[in-house]
Write a protein that holds these residues in place. Structure first.
Motif, short mmCIF file in Angstrom:
data_model
loop_
_atom_site.label_atom_id
_atom_site.label_comp_id
_atom_site.label_asym_id
_atom_site.label_seq_id
_atom_site.Cartn_x
_atom_site.Cartn_y
_atom_site.Cartn_z
N THR A 194 0.92 -1.18 0.15
CA THR A 194 0.13 -0.05 -0.02
C THR A 194 0.74 1.19 0.03
O THR A 194 2.00 1.06 0.39
CB THR A 194 -0.91 0.01 1.37
OG1 THR A 194 -0.05 0.13 2.34
CG2 THR A 194 -1.84 -1.03 1.37
N MET A 195 0.36 2.38 -0.29
CA MET A 195 1.19 3.35 -0.32
C MET A 195 1.58 3.76 1.08
O MET A 195 2.46 4.27 1.33
CB MET A 195 0.13 5.01 -0.71
CG MET A 195 0.94 6.25 -0.99
SD MET A 195 2.18 6.19 -1.92
CE MET A 195 1.66 6.76 -3.37
N ASP A 196 0.65 3.59 2.06
CA ASP A 196 1.27 3.73 3.80
C ASP A 196 2.42 3.04 3.75
O ASP A 196 3.33 3.45 4.57
CB ASP A 196 0.10 3.61 4.43
CG ASP A 196 -0.96 4.56 4.64
OD1 ASP A 196 -0.68 5.72 4.22
OD2 ASP A 196 -2.17 4.45 4.96
N GLU A 197 2.36 1.77 3.25
CA GLU A 197 3.56 0.80 3.55
C GLU A 197 4.88 1.39 2.74
O GLU A 197 5.91 1.52 3.55
CB GLU A 197 3.39 -0.74 3.25
CG GLU A 197 2.40 -1.62 4.07
CD GLU A 197 2.56 -2.84 3.85
OE1 GLU A 197 2.16 -3.61 4.58
OE2 GLU A 197 3.15 -3.18 2.77
N MET A 198 4.66 1.93 1.82
CA MET A 198 5.79 2.29 0.73
C MET A 198 6.40 3.72 1.39
O MET A 198 7.65 3.79 1.75
CB MET A 198 5.23 2.62 -0.66
CG MET A 198 5.07 1.42 -1.42
SD MET A 198 4.68 1.68 -3.10
CE MET A 198 4.08 0.23 -3.77
#
Length: 325
Positions: free
Chosen positions: A98-102
């Motif tokens: 996810t963008m949050d993980e990235m």
């Protein structure tokens, strides 16, 4: 350790409220001569970072240990003064890309004061942000994979790229196929770019960085390692490319999490067709962290494996590949 490095490490540790481990990196094109009078340039490989960790909240003690250990090791690498590039060959994120993980990974790796280059692995691209009842990841739709590819490029940069160091060509490739069922595939477009890049650089000894290893370069040691999902795909097309390009000397991989404690980590089977050495890199998400360094000399490549817990090179695993120019 000299006083200047010691002061830097102390400041870095205070900034992150953590303390020490060891490694290093470079982005953009690198000159073909080493800095500081050295006769080599050094690449440190951090594979399968899985930051903060794949360990769930049901084991908070182990989870926090792994996070703290990764932070310590990153700071130790900041103290290595001969590192010219840090390569991240995929699976930087914890699980689903996810963008949050990235963004979480990017914030962490921004604390590394070395040049860096990233390539995507299966966990950056291939999965949905939901899990099975057992907690396993689930393959995403093509549209979700495409969105992950777009997000990846916004956060980490291009999916494939090249660099030059000490007269070597470095080629960085990603698992960027969104149409197949295997999580370790290159797209048709990337394969074509790969072929053209090699064709234009026939006389340069070349090192490939890709998340998955080459087919047949390890001895299967558990039920997850050894299937087509373990290896770079499409294997037949990759094989055709490799056979026509004898300038390729190393294939630097992760994905299988293979540790130095496995006999297959340093084994004759690691040589693809007896010619290209597949350098396996362990995950940073275990209880112990090991890191490989590639020392590029004009006439040889020396691979050294470092135990981050014991702070020592594992001399019995040091390998040398001679280079004829």
């Amino acid at each position: 350790m000299n006083k200047k490095i010691g002061l830097f490490l102390a400041a870095a540790a205070l900034a992150m409220t953590i303390s020490g481990c060891s490694g290093s990196a470079t982005s953009g094109k690198v000159a073909s001569s080493a800095p500081d009078g050295r006769d080599y340039e050094r690449i440190v490989v951090i594979s399968d970072l899985h930051y903060p960790t794949k360990t769930g909240t049901d084991d908070p003690e182990l989870r926090q240990y792994k996070i703290d250990n990764k932070q310590k090791c990153l700071q130790e690498i900041n103290g290595w003064d001969d590192v010219d590039l840090v390569a991240f060959p995929g699976d930087m994120v914890a699980l689903t890309g996810t963008m949050d993980e990235m963004n979480t990974v990017k914030a962490f790796t921004d604390n590394l004061n070395k040049p860096k280059v990233f390539t995507a692995g299966n966990h950056e691209i291939f999965y949905r942000d939901v899990f099975t009842k057992k907690g396993d990841v689930i393959s995403a739709s093509e549209s979700v994979k495409k969105q992950h590819l777009e997000n990846y490029q916004k956060v980490f940069g291009p999916l494939h790229s090249t660099k030059e160091m000490m007269g070597y060509l470095l080629i960085f490739l990603s698992t960027d196929d969104v149409t197949g069922n295997l999580p370790t595939e290159m797209s048709k477009g990337e394969l074509e770019w790969f072929k053209k890049t090699l064709d234009a650089n026939k006389k340069k000894p070349t090192i490939i960085f890709f998340h998955a290893p080459l087919t047949g370069t390890l001895i299967p040691y558990n039920d997850k390692v050894g299937s087509p999902r373990s290896f770079a795909q499409p294997s037949a097309k990759i094989d055709q490319i490799l056979i026509l390009n004898p300038q390729i000397k190393l294939w630097v991989s992760g994905h299988t999490h293979t540790p130095p404690t496995q006999p297959t980590f340093d084994n004759d089977i690691n040589y693809y067709h007896g010619k290209i050495l597949d350098v396996y890199n362990p995950t940073w998400d275990g209880k112990t962290i090991w890191t490989n360094s590639l020392y590029l000399y004009k006439d040889k490549i020396v691979i050294k494996t470092y135990d981050m817990d014991k702070h020592e090179v594992l001399d019995n695993l040091t390998r040398t590949v001679q280079i004829d120019r």
